[in-house]
Design an enzyme around this catalytic site. Structure first.
Site, mmCIF file in Angstrom:
data_model
loop_
_atom_site.group_PDB
_atom_site.id
_atom_site.type_symbol
_atom_site.label_atom_id
_atom_site.label_comp_id
_atom_site.label_asym_id
_atom_site.label_seq_id
_atom_site.Cartn_x
_atom_site.Cartn_y
_atom_site.Cartn_z
ATOM 1 N N THR A 194 -81.756 95.815 2.963
ATOM 2 C CA THR A 194 -82.258 95.475 4.311
ATOM 3 C C THR A 194 -83.677 96.018 4.519
ATOM 4 O O THR A 194 -84.459 95.430 5.264
ATOM 5 C CB THR A 194 -81.323 95.976 5.433
ATOM 6 O OG1 THR A 194 -81.239 97.401 5.399
ATOM 7 C CG2 THR A 194 -79.942 95.377 5.311
ATOM 8 N N LEU A 240 -84.005 94.424 9.711
ATOM 9 C CA LEU A 240 -83.009 93.793 10.576
ATOM 10 C C LEU A 240 -81.721 93.702 9.747
ATOM 11 O O LEU A 240 -81.505 92.740 9.030
ATOM 12 C CB LEU A 240 -83.522 92.403 10.977
ATOM 13 C CG LEU A 240 -82.726 91.639 12.025
ATOM 14 C CD1 LEU A 240 -82.636 92.418 13.331
ATOM 15 C CD2 LEU A 240 -83.379 90.279 12.281
ATOM 16 N N HIS A 241 -80.883 94.741 9.877
ATOM 17 C CA HIS A 241 -79.799 94.936 8.913
ATOM 18 C C HIS A 241 -78.702 93.870 8.928
ATOM 19 O O HIS A 241 -78.419 93.220 7.921
ATOM 20 C CB HIS A 241 -79.142 96.294 9.154
ATOM 21 C CG HIS A 241 -80.108 97.431 9.223
ATOM 22 N ND1 HIS A 241 -80.691 97.983 8.108
ATOM 23 C CD2 HIS A 241 -80.609 98.122 10.283
ATOM 24 C CE1 HIS A 241 -81.501 98.967 8.465
ATOM 25 N NE2 HIS A 241 -81.469 99.067 9.781
ATOM 26 N N ASP A 242 -78.014 93.742 10.075
ATOM 27 C CA ASP A 242 -76.723 93.049 10.076
ATOM 28 C C ASP A 242 -76.750 91.553 9.753
ATOM 29 O O ASP A 242 -75.805 91.043 9.134
ATOM 30 C CB ASP A 242 -76.003 93.294 11.412
ATOM 31 C CG ASP A 242 -75.595 94.749 11.564
ATOM 32 O OD1 ASP A 242 -75.546 95.462 10.546
ATOM 33 O OD2 ASP A 242 -75.327 95.174 12.696
ATOM 34 N N ALA A 244 -78.069 90.152 7.472
ATOM 35 C CA ALA A 244 -78.052 89.966 6.007
ATOM 36 C C ALA A 244 -76.693 89.461 5.546
ATOM 37 O O ALA A 244 -76.599 88.642 4.617
ATOM 38 C CB ALA A 244 -78.392 91.285 5.313
#
Ligand code: BDR
Ligand code: CA
Length: 311
Positions: A194, A240-242, A244
């Site tokens: 991420t 912007l982690h989630d 992914a």
């Protein structure tokens, strides 16, 4: 069409994971959203999931409240990153859509047990408490799960809540341990991947320029959310982690990684929740996870833009 369940603790990046899935209704059928305590307490993560479904006009998606604390440890939250409500940035009206009466874990077990083998993909983007509780309650659900694609952990990138641990695995390491030992096919989107895609400022502005309610609200959410990481890492933009997790389901070719054996630290306070990745096969143990490390960042941000533009 892939059937998915999003398990989440919204969080602006969780919200973007939901909006990305809603943008591709021909590819992904969101059977439900299960909420867990994490970024903010459960009362707020459920409220935020309702807010996002209403924003997307997806009041048909059932939303369930799940665990209000980790399996064994006290809850740790992340208001510092996400703001007091977890979804700071825009002004939100209080949602009118109702939560489902069932507990998320009951619904997960019931839904999975009624499914065919390998029919449903789980997409956890918060602490893994609900998923671990469902596995403890009914181990038979494992066969019903096609794979678990999760956001959590960090190895090469280190931690973000402690020097050793990423937030989701730190908040409920015992739950993560159960999931990693479950034998269910796992794909992990850790900080290692991420942090390879930082939000370009021009991309955030282009979302606002869509001129829609989703565009305006998302621009405000992302502008608020990224300030923390930009201050901390001094980069051009924040990760912007989630989303992914959802991007991988839609376009797996955007990602690459390696099949590895991963274990979770559950005893040392110093390294609690660390995801110990056997990158070089030192243990000779069978891999239990595909650990992603590389992403086509332009492809990732393009996909999210596409999803927002059609809603
Ligand atoms: C993870 O922690 C949360 O703050 C984010 O929503 C994401 O799921 C990143 O470490
Ligand atoms: Ca999250």
């Amino acid at each position: 069409m892939r059937k998915i369940i999003i398990d989440t603790d919204p969080g602006q990046d969780d919200a973007l994971a939901m909006l990305l899935a809603f943008g591709f209704p021909k590819e992904l059928e969101v059977l439900g959203v299960t909420c867990v305590a994490g970024n903010v307490p459960l009362a707020l993560t459920t409220r935020n999931a309702l807010v996002i479904c209403e924003l997307a006009g997806r009041t048909d998606v059932p939303i369930f409240a799940g665990a209000d604390r980790p399996l064994e440890r006290d809850l740790v939250t992340a208001e510092e990153v996400h703001g007091k409500t977890g979804l700071d940035g825009p002004d939100w009206d209080e949602p009118t859509m109702a939560l489902q009466p069932d507990h998320a874990v009951d619904w997960l077990v019931e839904t999975l047990m009624a499914a065919d083998d390998g029919e449903i993909t789980l997409c956890p983007v918060g602490p893994l408490t609900n998923i671990a509780m469902a596995l403890l309650r009914e181990p038979g659900i494992a066969a019903k799960i096609a794979e678990i694609v999760l956001m959590g952990g960090g190895y090469f990138a280190g931690g973000n809540i402690t020097p050793a641990a990423e937030f989701n695995s730190y908040v409920d390491p015992h739950a993560a341990d159960i999931v990693y030992r479950s034998g269910i096919p796992l794909v992990a989107m850790p900080l290692d991947v991420t942090h390879e895609a930082l939000m370009p400022k021009a991309w955030i502005s282009s979302i606002g320029e869509l001129g829609t309610e989703i565009g305006t609200k998302t621009e405000a959410m992302l502008s608020f959310y990224e300030r923390f990481d930009v201050e901390r890492y001094g980069d051009e933009g924040g990760p912007l982690h989630d989303p992914a997790v959802v991007a991988y389901l839609l376009k797996p070719e955007l990602y690459s990684g390696k099949n590895v054996y991963v274990e979770i630290e559950t005893s040392s306070e110093l390294t609690m929740g660390a995801t110990v990745v056997d990158w070089w096969g030192a243990t000779r143990k069978e891999p239990n996870c595909t650990w992603m490390t590389k992403v086509d960042a332009d492809g990732f941000f393009g996909l999210i833009y596409e999803a927002l533009a059609v809603q």
